[in-house]
Design a protein around this motif. Structure first.
Motif, PDB file in Angstrom:
ATOM      1  N   GLY A   1       0.634  -1.702   0.082  1.00 18.83           N
ATOM      2  CA  GLY A   1      -0.590   0.249   0.218  1.00 18.83           C
ATOM      3  C   GLY A   1       0.640   1.547   0.007  1.00 18.83           C
ATOM      4  O   GLY A   1       0.419   2.301   0.241  1.00 18.83           O
ATOM      5  N   LEU A   2       1.978   0.870   0.194  1.00 19.64           N
ATOM      6  CA  LEU A   2       3.182   2.345   1.129  1.00 19.64           C
ATOM      7  C   LEU A   2       3.624   2.707  -0.827  1.00 19.64           C
ATOM      8  O   LEU A   2       4.591   1.412  -1.530  1.00 19.64           O
ATOM      9  N   CYS A   3       3.705   4.078  -1.426  1.00 21.90           N
ATOM     10  CA  CYS A   3       4.872   4.251  -2.227  1.00 21.90           C
ATOM     11  C   CYS A   3       6.636   3.610  -2.213  1.00 21.90           C
ATOM     12  O   CYS A   3       7.057   3.823  -1.131  1.00 21.90           O
ATOM     13  N   THR A   4       7.605   3.051  -2.538  1.00 22.15           N
ATOM     14  CA  THR A   4       8.577   2.590  -2.499  1.00 22.15           C
ATOM     15  C   THR A   4       9.492   3.612  -1.982  1.00 22.15           C
ATOM     16  O   THR A   4      10.958   3.557  -1.993  1.00 22.15           O
ATOM     17  N   HIS A   5       8.892   5.497  -2.665  1.00 21.44           N
ATOM     18  CA  HIS A   5       9.550   6.411  -2.739  1.00 21.44           C
ATOM     19  C   HIS A   5       9.541   6.586  -1.214  1.00 21.44           C
ATOM     20  O   HIS A   5      10.593   6.661  -0.809  1.00 21.44           O
TER      21      HIS A   5
ATOM     22  N   LEU B   1      -1.217   2.510 -14.895  1.00 21.74           N
ATOM     23  CA  LEU B   1      -0.545   2.542 -13.866  1.00 21.74           C
ATOM     24  C   LEU B   1      -1.321   3.233 -12.577  1.00 21.74           C
ATOM     25  O   LEU B   1      -2.291   3.794 -12.593  1.00 21.74           O
ATOM     26  N   ILE B   2      -0.703   3.447 -11.464  1.00 26.12           N
ATOM     27  CA  ILE B   2      -0.914   3.781 -10.475  1.00 26.12           C
ATOM     28  C   ILE B   2      -0.101   4.952  -9.865  1.00 26.12           C
ATOM     29  O   ILE B   2       0.925   4.597 -10.223  1.00 26.12           O
ATOM     30  N   GLU B   3      -0.243   6.122  -9.994  1.00 25.42           N
ATOM     31  CA  GLU B   3       0.506   7.587  -9.833  1.00 25.42           C
ATOM     32  C   GLU B   3       0.483   8.044  -8.225  1.00 25.42           C
ATOM     33  O   GLU B   3      -0.454   8.050  -7.492  1.00 25.42           O
ATOM     34  N   CYS B   4       1.747   8.111  -7.001  1.00 28.19           N
ATOM     35  CA  CYS B   4       1.468   7.957  -5.890  1.00 28.19           C
ATOM     36  C   CYS B   4       0.985   9.439  -5.672  1.00 28.19           C
ATOM     37  O   CYS B   4       2.024  10.670  -6.953  1.00 28.19           O
ATOM     38  N   PRO B   5       0.490  10.536  -5.078  1.00 30.21           N
ATOM     39  CA  PRO B   5      -0.112  11.519  -4.745  1.00 30.21           C
ATOM     40  C   PRO B   5       1.259  12.220  -4.087  1.00 30.21           C
ATOM     41  O   PRO B   5       0.826  13.315  -4.399  1.00 30.21           O
TER      42      PRO B   5
ATOM     43  N   GLN C   1       5.255   6.804 -11.033  1.00 28.80           N
ATOM     44  CA  GLN C   1       4.004   6.051 -11.336  1.00 28.80           C
ATOM     45  C   GLN C   1       5.150   4.211 -11.125  1.00 28.80           C
ATOM     46  O   GLN C   1       5.509   3.770 -11.376  1.00 28.80           O
ATOM     47  N   PHE C   2       4.166   3.308 -10.682  1.00 28.97           N
ATOM     48  CA  PHE C   2       3.812   2.007 -10.895  1.00 28.97           C
ATOM     49  C   PHE C   2       3.207   1.794 -11.529  1.00 28.97           C
ATOM     50  O   PHE C   2       1.597   2.162 -12.125  1.00 28.97           O
ATOM     51  N   ASP C   3       3.654   0.392 -12.999  1.00 30.43           N
ATOM     52  CA  ASP C   3       2.550  -0.903 -12.920  1.00 30.43           C
ATOM     53  C   ASP C   3       2.050  -1.684 -12.443  1.00 30.43           C
ATOM     54  O   ASP C   3       2.802  -2.575 -11.798  1.00 30.43           O
ATOM     55  N   TYR C   4      -0.232  -1.587 -11.762  1.00 35.26           N
ATOM     56  CA  TYR C   4       0.390  -2.261  -9.808  1.00 35.26           C
ATOM     57  C   TYR C   4      -0.094  -3.803 -10.652  1.00 35.26           C
ATOM     58  O   TYR C   4      -0.815  -4.399 -10.049  1.00 35.26           O
TER      59      TYR C   4
ATOM     60  N   THR D   1       1.775  -5.358 -12.130  1.00 36.60           N
ATOM     61  CA  THR D   1       3.373  -6.587 -12.289  1.00 36.60           C
ATOM     62  C   THR D   1       4.569  -5.661 -11.057  1.00 36.60           C
ATOM     63  O   THR D   1       5.508  -6.321 -10.452  1.00 36.60           O
ATOM     64  N   GLY D   2       3.838  -4.648 -10.258  1.00 37.95           N
ATOM     65  CA  GLY D   2       4.866  -3.906  -9.939  1.00 37.95           C
ATOM     66  C   GLY D   2       5.838  -3.088  -9.207  1.00 37.95           C
ATOM     67  O   GLY D   2       6.389  -2.725  -8.935  1.00 37.95           O
ATOM     68  N   GLN D   3       5.585  -2.879 -11.379  1.00 32.22           N
ATOM     69  CA  GLN D   3       6.966  -2.457 -11.821  1.00 32.22           C
ATOM     70  C   GLN D   3       7.257  -0.449 -11.909  1.00 32.22           C
ATOM     71  O   GLN D   3       6.210   0.003 -12.201  1.00 32.22           O
ATOM     72  N   ALA D   4       8.028  -0.358 -11.221  1.00 32.35           N
ATOM     73  CA  ALA D   4       8.400   1.153 -10.948  1.00 32.35           C
ATOM     74  C   ALA D   4       8.440   1.726 -12.171  1.00 32.35           C
ATOM     75  O   ALA D   4       9.339   1.400 -13.538  1.00 32.35           O
ATOM     76  N   LYS D   5       7.834   2.715 -13.439  1.00 33.59           N
ATOM     77  CA  LYS D   5       7.476   3.642 -14.750  1.00 33.59           C
ATOM     78  C   LYS D   5       8.313   4.858 -14.124  1.00 33.59           C
ATOM     79  O   LYS D   5       8.202   5.020 -15.631  1.00 33.59           O
ATOM     80  N   ARG D   6       7.691   5.286 -13.504  1.00 26.47           N
ATOM     81  CA  ARG D   6       8.241   6.946 -13.217  1.00 26.47           C
ATOM     82  C   ARG D   6       8.990   7.537 -12.187  1.00 26.47           C
ATOM     83  O   ARG D   6       8.442   7.219 -11.011  1.00 26.47           O
ATOM     84  N   ALA D   7      10.161   7.881 -12.396  1.00 25.29           N
ATOM     85  CA  ALA D   7      10.634   8.485 -11.416  1.00 25.29           C
ATOM     86  C   ALA D   7      10.034   9.838 -10.928  1.00 25.29           C
ATOM     87  O   ALA D   7       9.033  10.349 -11.562  1.00 25.29           O
ATOM     88  N   PRO D   8      10.426   9.976  -9.752  1.00 25.37           N
ATOM     89  CA  PRO D   8      11.124   9.117  -8.901  1.00 25.37           C
ATOM     90  C   PRO D   8      10.560   7.730  -7.873  1.00 25.37           C
ATOM     91  O   PRO D   8      11.941   8.355  -7.154  1.00 25.37           O
TER      92      PRO D   8
END
Lengths: 104, 363
Positions: free
Chosen positions: A43-47, A61-65, A70-73, A75-82
């Protein structure tokens, strides 16, 4: 432990949206994709440990608020910095009108 | 309070971590999820329109200015081109860095890189810098983007209207990065995995500037530099003018954007150049909301925010006396009063601010 955990009703999430799901002292994000499939990640952003359930779902994609990472939910893959570290994902299934999550 | 140390490697940085000010939980106005989703929704159309106007005007103004060169009649066109290059690039860098301007990712990326070049901010480094600014907004020792420090660096602030300190810092950093090195402060927020990208961009930019200078030397004319590079100086004034109003004179080391950020109502031309970042409390509280929906967000949550400054003039009338006072007494700041409809400041976090002392009560 590989038990399936009852997370929520299928109608608790709109298509292309996310809800927060807490269980066993942990927090998860549960997604309903535009094509009506269910997914679950930590549930928590890895950043910076912000709840992703307050973020925006766009397609798969889920974008952190907080910082718009962004992550591809699926696969969990990080897609966009940070964000650089992938999210952990969990298997889901639907049983009747309930969404279940396999929390390993 | 002891004299502030804005270094990201100094004692204030360490103190912010120890006291829990770093990466803290910040106040947010409550908005139902359905409304928030609607406000956050992405679309390409407004930013495509605005980008076409922005770049179209730049081409037109630069074309006329080059055509009239070296006549003095070219000056107004250079000034207009300069503001679009040296000031509008700041807001385009910002919005596309957040990834909110366009829905389509490559459009955000393309405009982000173009605007980063114009404003001379390495697009990799500054993405991380700005993430820190949002995590630790105006937390001394943590936020690398504090424009108005305490006591104010008056000469530097004034020179920045002509872009001078910024361009010296930006080009110095570019050359350092092109040499394969990072500044120690940059290294505190740029992940190691991103460093090769920082260096690659710096080398490409160095090559572009070298080619521009070579062309100027070959033609014995500063005209190439009037188009590339110098507009960052002669066109910077607008983004500095509006940028200082974002946080100057307000509280530091708090975790409520209502206390450290300022919303200012502005004319439509400035709002176009600034891409609505005059709604700055709203932007910091909800950075997911695209610039073109910020007026709607403002209308939705204004009951919970300090009253916006009604104009830039009014905002500067509020800011300048506080900055002058900070020259002698750096703990002075402007305390923002909330309307009766707002949820109060959290006294457990902001006891000194909530009580008013040692701030300067807002009028």
């Amino acid at each position: 432990m590989t038990d399936w955990t009852d997370a929520c009703a299928t109608d608790a999430i709109d298509p292309e949206d996310v809800v927060r799901f807490d269980h066993g002292g942990r927090t998860f994000a549960l997604y309903r994709s535009p094509d009506d499939r269910w997914y679950c990640t930590d549930g928590l952003c890895t950043h910076e440990q912000v709840h992703l359930a307050d973020g925006l779902v766009m397609d798969h994609l889920i974008e952190c608020p907080k910082h718009n990472g962004q992550f591809d939910y699926r696969t969990g893959q990080a897609k966009r910095a940070p964000v650089c570290v992938n999210l952990r994902t969990y298997e889901t299934r639907v049983d009747g009108d309930r969404v279940l999550v396999r929390i390993g | 309070m002891a004299r502030r140390d804005y270094s990201l490697l100094g004692p204030d940085a360490q103190r912010a971590v120890e006291t829990g000010l770093a990466a803290a939980e910040w106040y947010h106005t409550d908005i139902p999820r359905a409304e928030m989703k609607a406000l956050m929704a992405r679309t390409d159309a407004p930013a495509i329109r605005d980008t076409a106007i922005w770049l179209g005007l730049m081409v037109a103004f630069a074309g006329i200015a080059i055509w009239l060169w070296p006549s003095w009649w070219s000056v107004p066109f250079w000034l207009a081109y300069g503001v679009l290059y040296g000031s509008a690039s700041d807001s385009r860098w910002h919005e596309c860095g957040h990834g909110t301007a366009f829905r389509t990712a490559w459009m955000n990326t393309a405009v982000y890189h173009l605007a980063s070049f114009m404003i001379v901010r390495n697009p990799v480094t500054w993405r991380w810098s700005h993430a820190r600014h949002h995590t630790d907004t105006i937390i001394v020792g943590r936020d690398p983007e504090i424009a108005a420090m305490r006591p104010p660096a008056a000469a530097r602030m004034l020179l920045n209207f002509a872009g001078i300190p910024d361009i010296i810092a930006g080009l110095s950093r570019m050359l350092l990065n092109a040499a394969g090195r990072l500044d120690p402060e940059e290294a505190t927020f740029v992940p190691v995995s991103e460093v090769p990208k920082v260096i690659l961009v710096a080398r490409i930019w160095t090559a572009i500037y070298a080619a521009t200078i070579a062309l100027a030397l070959a033609t014995q004319s500063i005209l190439p530099l009037m188009v590339i590079g110098l507009p960052r100086l002669y066109g910077a004034w607008h983004f500095v003018l509006v940028g200082y109003l974002q946080h100057a004179g307000l509280a530091d080391n708090v975790t409520d954007h209502r206390l450290n950020s300022r919303t200012v109502l502005m004319n439509p031309v400035s709002r176009f150049i600034y891409w609505n970042m005059n709604y700055h409390v709203e932007h910091h509280m909800f950075p997911m909301v695209p610039y073109h929906r910020l007026p709607d967000l403002h209308a939705r949550i204004r009951h919970d925010l300090p009253a916006p400054a009604p104009s830039m003039w009014a905002a500067y009338r509020e800011v300048l006396p506080v900055l002058l006072r900070q020259l002698r007494h750096e703990d002075a700041f402007l305390r923002r009063d909330l309307p009766p409809t707002a949820r109060p400041y959290r006294a457990e976090f902001h006891a000194d601010v909530s009580a008013g002392a040692p701030g300067v009560p807002a009028e």
